[in-house]
Write an enzyme that holds these catalytic residues in place. Structure first.
Site, PDB file in Angstrom:
ATOM      1  N   LYS A  40       0.807  -1.222   0.000  1.00 18.72           N
ATOM      2  CA  LYS A  40       0.000   0.000   0.000  1.00 18.72           C
ATOM      3  C   LYS A  40       0.843   1.277   0.000  1.00 18.72           C
ATOM      4  CE  LYS A  40      -3.634  -2.308   2.689  1.00 18.72           C
ATOM      5  NZ  LYS A  40      -4.462  -2.677   1.573  1.00 18.72           N
ATOM      6  N   CYS A  41       1.992   1.222  -0.620  1.00 18.88           N
ATOM      7  CA  CYS A  41       2.910   2.356  -0.644  1.00 18.88           C
ATOM      8  C   CYS A  41       2.750   3.113  -1.957  1.00 18.88           C
ATOM      9  CB  CYS A  41       4.339   1.825  -0.501  1.00 18.88           C
ATOM     10  SG  CYS A  41       5.627   3.066  -0.607  1.00 18.88           S
ATOM     11  N   GLY A  42       3.046   4.393  -1.952  1.00 18.55           N
ATOM     12  CA  GLY A  42       3.009   5.178  -3.184  1.00 18.55           C
ATOM     13  C   GLY A  42       3.983   4.664  -4.229  1.00 18.55           C
ATOM     14  N   LEU A  43       5.004   3.932  -3.778  1.00 19.09           N
ATOM     15  CA  LEU A  43       6.010   3.399  -4.700  1.00 19.09           C
ATOM     16  C   LEU A  43       5.676   1.988  -5.190  1.00 19.09           C
ATOM     17  CD1 LEU A  43       9.146   4.439  -2.574  1.00 19.09           C
ATOM     18  CD2 LEU A  43       8.270   5.603  -4.605  1.00 19.09           C
ATOM     19  N   THR A  44       4.591   1.414  -4.677  1.00 18.81           N
ATOM     20  CA  THR A  44       4.295  -0.002  -4.937  1.00 18.81           C
ATOM     21  C   THR A  44       4.081  -0.308  -6.414  1.00 18.81           C
ATOM     22  OG1 THR A  44       3.338  -0.257  -2.735  1.00 18.81           O
ATOM     23  CG2 THR A  44       2.762  -1.927  -4.357  1.00 18.81           C
TER      24      THR A  44
END
Length: 167
Positions: A40-44
């Site tokens: 659930k990360c912006g970088l995922t």
């Protein structure tokens, strides 16, 4: 039992996503990219997409990606192993090995991560700063480079190629 004086990552045993013991020695002779992942990360999205591209391109040439889910950054990997595997394999189409959820910082940090950080500290100290910190390991099990979470996996491709071509 692996001590802090381990000479290579092959001395470590970890757990796979199903909780089974897995020795990293089975990856001996391969170039490895070890990454702490989160769902659930912006970088995922960008990281999984680009890791998949690299994996597809080099998996038959002696390259392996080892993904270690971690929930230490903004609670962005809250699921249990089953949920993590479902997200990684279904939504992000990851085919590379995903391991048991670990901690990468602090007293409870996985021994593998303590070793990785001891080999290649970060610019601002050894602590892992965020999801998708990447460690590149050569065929001899030596940590050769550490990349920031914001470093695009495709920007690492040349380094991977160089290691695969070296004997």
């Amino acid at each position: 039992m692996a001590q802090e004086t381990s000479k290579s990552i092959y001395d470590f045993n970890v757990k796979d996503i199903r909780g089974n013991d897995a020795g990293l020695s089975e990856y001996r002779g391969k170039v490895l990219l070890i990454v702490n992942v989160a769902s659930k990360c912006g970088l995922t999205n960008s990281n999984y997409k680009e890791l998949n591209v690299l994996y597809e391109k080099y998996k038959n040439k002696g390259f392996e990606i080892l993904a270690f889910p971690c929930n230490q950054f903004g609670g962005q990997e809250p699921g249990n192993n089953e949920e993590i595997q479902e997200v990684a394999c279904s939504r992000f189409k990851a085919e590379f090995p995903i391991f048991d959820k670990v901690e990468v910082n602090g007293k409870e940090a996985a021994p593998l991560y303590k070793f990785l950080k001891s080999q290649k500290g970060g610019i601002f100290g050894d602590a892992i700063k965020w999801n998708f910190t990447k460690f590149l390991v050569d065929k001899a099990g030596k940590v050769v480079e550490r990349y920031a979470p914001t470093t695009s996996p495709l920007k690492i491709e040349k380094d991977i190629q160089n290691l695969l071509e070296s004997s």
